[in-house]
Design a protein around this motif. Sequence first.
Motif, mmCIF file in Angstrom:
data_model
loop_
_atom_site.group_PDB
_atom_site.id
_atom_site.type_symbol
_atom_site.label_atom_id
_atom_site.label_comp_id
_atom_site.label_asym_id
_atom_site.label_seq_id
_atom_site.Cartn_x
_atom_site.Cartn_y
_atom_site.Cartn_z
ATOM 1 N N GLY A 97 0.839 -1.187 0.000
ATOM 2 C CA GLY A 97 0.000 0.000 0.000
ATOM 3 C C GLY A 97 0.876 1.240 0.000
ATOM 4 N N THR A 98 0.508 2.246 -0.778
ATOM 5 C CA THR A 98 1.233 3.512 -0.782
ATOM 6 C C THR A 98 0.490 4.520 0.085
ATOM 7 N N THR A 102 -3.568 3.487 0.277
ATOM 8 C CA THR A 102 -3.851 2.677 1.468
ATOM 9 C C THR A 102 -5.203 3.062 2.063
ATOM 10 N N THR A 103 -6.034 2.059 2.278
ATOM 11 C CA THR A 103 -7.345 2.282 2.898
ATOM 12 C C THR A 103 -7.223 2.224 4.419
ATOM 13 N N PRO A 104 -8.179 2.760 5.141
ATOM 14 C CA PRO A 104 -8.161 2.617 6.599
ATOM 15 C C PRO A 104 -8.142 1.148 7.026
ATOM 16 N N GLU A 105 -8.821 0.293 6.262
ATOM 17 C CA GLU A 105 -8.860 -1.129 6.610
ATOM 18 C C GLU A 105 -7.474 -1.759 6.482
ATOM 19 N N LEU A 106 -6.749 -1.445 5.403
ATOM 20 C CA LEU A 106 -5.402 -1.988 5.230
ATOM 21 C C LEU A 106 -4.460 -1.446 6.299
ATOM 22 N N PHE A 107 -4.564 -0.161 6.575
ATOM 23 C CA PHE A 107 -3.731 0.446 7.617
ATOM 24 C C PHE A 107 -3.958 -0.256 8.958
ATOM 25 N N ASP A 108 -5.208 -0.485 9.313
ATOM 26 C CA ASP A 108 -5.527 -1.140 10.582
ATOM 27 C C ASP A 108 -5.008 -2.568 10.627
ATOM 28 N N ALA A 146 11.978 -0.075 8.168
ATOM 29 C CA ALA A 146 11.509 0.831 9.218
ATOM 30 C C ALA A 146 12.245 2.167 9.186
ATOM 31 N N HIS A 147 13.395 2.208 8.522
ATOM 32 C CA HIS A 147 14.129 3.468 8.385
ATOM 33 C C HIS A 147 13.467 4.414 7.387
ATOM 34 N N GLY A 148 12.580 3.898 6.559
ATOM 35 C CA GLY A 148 11.924 4.725 5.546
ATOM 36 C C GLY A 148 11.201 3.870 4.527
ATOM 37 N N GLY A 149 11.921 2.905 3.989
ATOM 38 C CA GLY A 149 11.290 1.905 3.143
ATOM 39 C C GLY A 149 10.856 2.375 1.773
ATOM 40 N N GLN A 150 10.277 1.426 1.041
ATOM 41 C CA GLN A 150 9.826 1.672 -0.313
ATOM 42 C C GLN A 150 8.445 2.344 -0.307
ATOM 43 N N PRO A 151 8.124 3.127 -1.358
ATOM 44 C CA PRO A 151 6.830 3.809 -1.398
ATOM 45 C C PRO A 151 5.635 2.873 -1.278
ATOM 46 N N PHE A 152 5.764 1.627 -1.762
ATOM 47 C CA PHE A 152 4.623 0.701 -1.731
ATOM 48 C C PHE A 152 4.470 -0.019 -0.395
ATOM 49 N N TYR A 156 3.012 -0.686 6.208
ATOM 50 C CA TYR A 156 3.969 -1.614 6.818
ATOM 51 C C TYR A 156 5.064 -0.841 7.547
ATOM 52 N N VAL A 157 5.621 0.153 6.862
ATOM 53 C CA VAL A 157 6.681 0.971 7.457
ATOM 54 C C VAL A 157 6.160 1.721 8.681
ATOM 55 N N ALA A 158 4.968 2.263 8.571
ATOM 56 C CA ALA A 158 4.411 3.019 9.697
ATOM 57 C C ALA A 158 4.296 2.149 10.947
ATOM 58 N N ALA A 159 3.796 0.934 10.763
ATOM 59 C CA ALA A 159 3.615 0.043 11.913
ATOM 60 C C ALA A 159 4.945 -0.470 12.443
ATOM 61 N N LYS A 160 5.843 -0.863 11.540
ATOM 62 C CA LYS A 160 7.125 -1.410 11.982
ATOM 63 C C LYS A 160 8.018 -0.346 12.620
#
Length: 258
Positions: A97-98, A102-108, A146-152, A156-160
Amino acid sequence: MGLLDDKVVLVNGGTQGVGAAVARAAVREGAVVAVTGRRAEPGEALVAELTAAGGKALFVRADLADAEQPKAAVAEVVAAYGRIDCLVNAAGLTSRGTLLDTTPELFDQHVAINLRAPFFAMQAAVADMVAREAPGTIVNVITSSAHGGQPFLAPYVAAKAGLVGLTRNAAHAHRFDRIRINGLNIGWTATEGEDATQRTFHGAGDDWRERAAARLPMGTLGRPEEIADFVVFLLSERSGVVTGSVIDWDQNVLGGLD
């Protein structure tokens, strides 16, 4: 003498990939191991493998996306063995998800698996250790992204990245309880889950591992068994007083530019 002789170790997300490799390594080093997973078949197969090799193992069926089940898994281990000495949070959701799609459901979903589940598993494990006034160790398997990661990988990056902060916060909070908590930012690793991800989201063919390895400095993807040995080291007394460290286990150097 093994590095984890007689230790009770719970590996969340322990039925495949890095988690299963950690379970195998922990048993080799003398631990009693419990693994969690959503599906019974791979969990029971791994337990049978570990038992046949002379180890002592338990499968705990758990859907870590349910906020109560990480705590329930720890409770089941404590009920079975009387305590928990070591916890490894190896479960991870890597769906794409970019920032824009990214939907709220995927983020959650990402927060539930990659951050909330480790939080409440740690809460329950640390509570048992503190109640017994006993030392313990925890390792969170995180990601170099977790340092920044790929745009897609935005959710995942936000949570990690949240798990990185949680690792350090919990380590600081419980250092005088002699509970050591560390994290491992792993790089691109050849696992069953990564194979499925590459095929599902990137249209990869059967040769994707070879093509990926050719682009990497060491000419190979990370190997779960190598990561597992490092995790066992961090769980063991061999790693000394180290706590609150989040170590980059990767072949790319953060901040290095060509």
